[in-house]
Design a protein around this motif. Structure first.
Motif, short mmCIF file in Angstrom:
data_model
loop_
_atom_site.label_atom_id
_atom_site.label_comp_id
_atom_site.label_asym_id
_atom_site.label_seq_id
_atom_site.Cartn_x
_atom_site.Cartn_y
_atom_site.Cartn_z
N GLN A 30 0.83 -1.20 0.00
CA GLN A 30 0.00 0.00 0.00
C GLN A 30 0.87 1.25 0.00
O GLN A 30 0.59 2.22 -0.71
CB GLN A 30 -0.94 0.01 1.21
CG GLN A 30 -2.07 -0.97 1.11
CD GLN A 30 -2.89 -1.04 2.37
OE1 GLN A 30 -2.42 -0.76 3.47
NE2 GLN A 30 -4.15 -1.44 2.23
N TYR A 31 1.93 1.26 0.79
CA TYR A 31 2.84 2.39 0.84
C TYR A 31 3.54 2.57 -0.51
O TYR A 31 3.75 3.67 -0.97
CB TYR A 31 3.85 2.19 1.96
CG TYR A 31 4.74 3.37 2.20
CD1 TYR A 31 4.22 4.56 2.71
CD2 TYR A 31 6.09 3.32 1.90
CE1 TYR A 31 5.02 5.65 2.93
CE2 TYR A 31 6.90 4.42 2.12
CZ TYR A 31 6.36 5.58 2.64
OH TYR A 31 7.16 6.67 2.85
N LEU A 32 3.87 1.47 -1.15
CA LEU A 32 4.57 1.52 -2.43
C LEU A 32 3.71 2.12 -3.54
O LEU A 32 4.22 2.70 -4.49
CB LEU A 32 5.02 0.11 -2.82
CG LEU A 32 5.89 -0.04 -4.05
CD1 LEU A 32 7.16 0.78 -3.93
CD2 LEU A 32 6.23 -1.50 -4.28
N THR A 33 2.38 2.02 -3.43
CA THR A 33 1.51 2.55 -4.49
C THR A 33 1.61 4.07 -4.63
O THR A 33 1.16 4.62 -5.63
CB THR A 33 0.03 2.17 -4.27
OG1 THR A 33 -0.42 2.71 -3.04
CG2 THR A 33 -0.16 0.67 -4.31
N ILE A 34 2.20 4.75 -3.64
CA ILE A 34 2.39 6.20 -3.74
C ILE A 34 3.22 6.54 -4.97
O ILE A 34 2.92 7.49 -5.69
CB ILE A 34 3.06 6.76 -2.47
CG1 ILE A 34 2.14 6.58 -1.27
CG2 ILE A 34 3.44 8.22 -2.66
CD1 ILE A 34 2.83 6.84 0.07
N THR A 35 4.24 5.76 -5.23
CA THR A 35 5.11 6.02 -6.38
C THR A 35 4.93 4.99 -7.49
O THR A 35 5.58 5.10 -8.53
CB THR A 35 6.60 6.01 -5.97
OG1 THR A 35 6.91 4.75 -5.37
CG2 THR A 35 6.88 7.14 -5.00
N ARG A 36 4.10 3.99 -7.28
CA ARG A 36 3.87 2.95 -8.28
C ARG A 36 2.37 2.78 -8.51
O ARG A 36 1.76 1.83 -8.06
CB ARG A 36 4.49 1.63 -7.81
CG ARG A 36 6.00 1.60 -7.72
CD ARG A 36 6.66 1.62 -9.07
NE ARG A 36 6.22 0.52 -9.92
CZ ARG A 36 6.80 -0.68 -9.94
NH1 ARG A 36 7.84 -0.93 -9.20
NH2 ARG A 36 6.32 -1.62 -10.74
N PRO A 37 1.75 3.73 -9.24
CA PRO A 37 0.31 3.62 -9.46
C PRO A 37 -0.09 2.39 -10.26
O PRO A 37 -1.26 2.00 -10.23
CB PRO A 37 -0.04 4.91 -10.21
CG PRO A 37 1.23 5.46 -10.70
CD PRO A 37 2.33 4.93 -9.84
N ASP A 38 0.85 1.75 -10.94
CA ASP A 38 0.54 0.52 -11.67
C ASP A 38 0.15 -0.61 -10.72
O ASP A 38 -0.45 -1.60 -11.14
CB ASP A 38 1.71 0.10 -12.56
CG ASP A 38 3.01 -0.12 -11.79
OD1 ASP A 38 3.30 0.67 -10.86
OD2 ASP A 38 3.76 -1.04 -12.14
N LEU A 39 0.45 -0.47 -9.45
CA LEU A 39 0.11 -1.49 -8.46
C LEU A 39 -1.22 -1.23 -7.76
O LEU A 39 -1.71 -2.08 -7.04
CB LEU A 39 1.22 -1.57 -7.40
CG LEU A 39 2.63 -1.88 -7.89
CD1 LEU A 39 3.60 -1.80 -6.72
CD2 LEU A 39 2.68 -3.23 -8.55
N SER A 40 -1.78 -0.05 -7.95
CA SER A 40 -2.93 0.38 -7.16
C SER A 40 -4.11 -0.59 -7.23
O SER A 40 -4.69 -0.93 -6.20
CB SER A 40 -3.38 1.77 -7.59
OG SER A 40 -2.41 2.71 -7.28
N TYR A 41 -4.49 -1.01 -8.41
CA TYR A 41 -5.68 -1.85 -8.54
C TYR A 41 -5.51 -3.17 -7.80
O TYR A 41 -6.34 -3.56 -6.98
CB TYR A 41 -6.01 -2.11 -10.02
CG TYR A 41 -7.15 -3.10 -10.18
CD1 TYR A 41 -8.46 -2.68 -10.00
CD2 TYR A 41 -6.91 -4.43 -10.47
CE1 TYR A 41 -9.51 -3.57 -10.11
CE2 TYR A 41 -7.96 -5.33 -10.58
CZ TYR A 41 -9.25 -4.91 -10.41
OH TYR A 41 -10.29 -5.80 -10.51
N VAL A 42 -4.42 -3.86 -8.08
CA VAL A 42 -4.25 -5.20 -7.50
C VAL A 42 -4.00 -5.12 -5.99
O VAL A 42 -4.46 -5.97 -5.23
CB VAL A 42 -3.15 -5.99 -8.25
CG1 VAL A 42 -1.78 -5.44 -7.95
CG2 VAL A 42 -3.23 -7.46 -7.92
#
Length: 176
Positions: A89-101
């Motif tokens: 979840q923290y990583l999605t701040i800079t990696r929006p490609d991970l947001s959905y999954v």
């Protein structure tokens, strides 16, 4: 706090400007320069915690046929599941490609199954293969705002709720 200087500072290439900026930040806040970035957000530590340092990277975050439900064998280590999902979840701040999954696996924090844990491991294998990915920003030539949205009606198999997402760009740079 006023960190302004005369004109824009190209921080990426100007060592003197970087030093000035850090000095001004240090004057206002207690900061510590840790040097060059090695592993962003401790990704190596996260992969080690999941015992995936030597795992083979995958090219997608989720198999196209994958659907999550509450049915299945309960996860034997829900604490590890919670910890890894929190890191993602923290990583999605800079990696929006991970947001959905990451959003999908986050919906089962209360009762994760082995399938959910396998999905988290797959996301981490994807991250391992895409460590150099991240957001980059360029100086905008225009201040135009452009937005995109998408929706998947009734995606959840159990509640029939919809999933949606959006992206807002400012001058060609992802802003939200």
């Amino acid at each position: 706090m006023d960190l302004s200087v005369a004109g824009p500072i190209p921080l990426c290439n100007n060592e003197a400007a970087i030093h000035t900026f850090i000095s001004r930040l240090n004057h206002e806040f207690a900061i510590k320069d840790l040097g060059d970035l090695n592993y962003f957000l401790g990704l190596e530590d996260i992969l080690q915690r999941a015992d995936l340092l030597d795992a083979k990277p995958v090219s997608t975050t989720l198999a196209s046929h994958e659907s999550f439900t509450t049915n299945g064998t309960p996860c034997s280590d829900p604490t590890s599941y919670l910890s890894l999902v929190g890191a993602l979840q923290y990583l999605t701040i800079t990696r929006p490609d991970l947001s959905y999954v990451v959003n999908q696996v986050s919906q089962f924090l209360h009762a994760p199954t082995l399938n959910h844990f396998q999905a988290v491991k797959r996301i981490l294998c994807y991250v391992k293969g895409t460590l150099s990915f991240g957001l980059t920003y360029s100086w905008p030539h225009t201040t135009s705002i452009l937005g995109y949205s998408d929706v998947d009606w009734a995606r959840c198999l159990e509640t029939r709720r919809s999933t949606y997402g959006y992206s807002i760009f400012l001058g060609g740079n992802l802003a939200s």
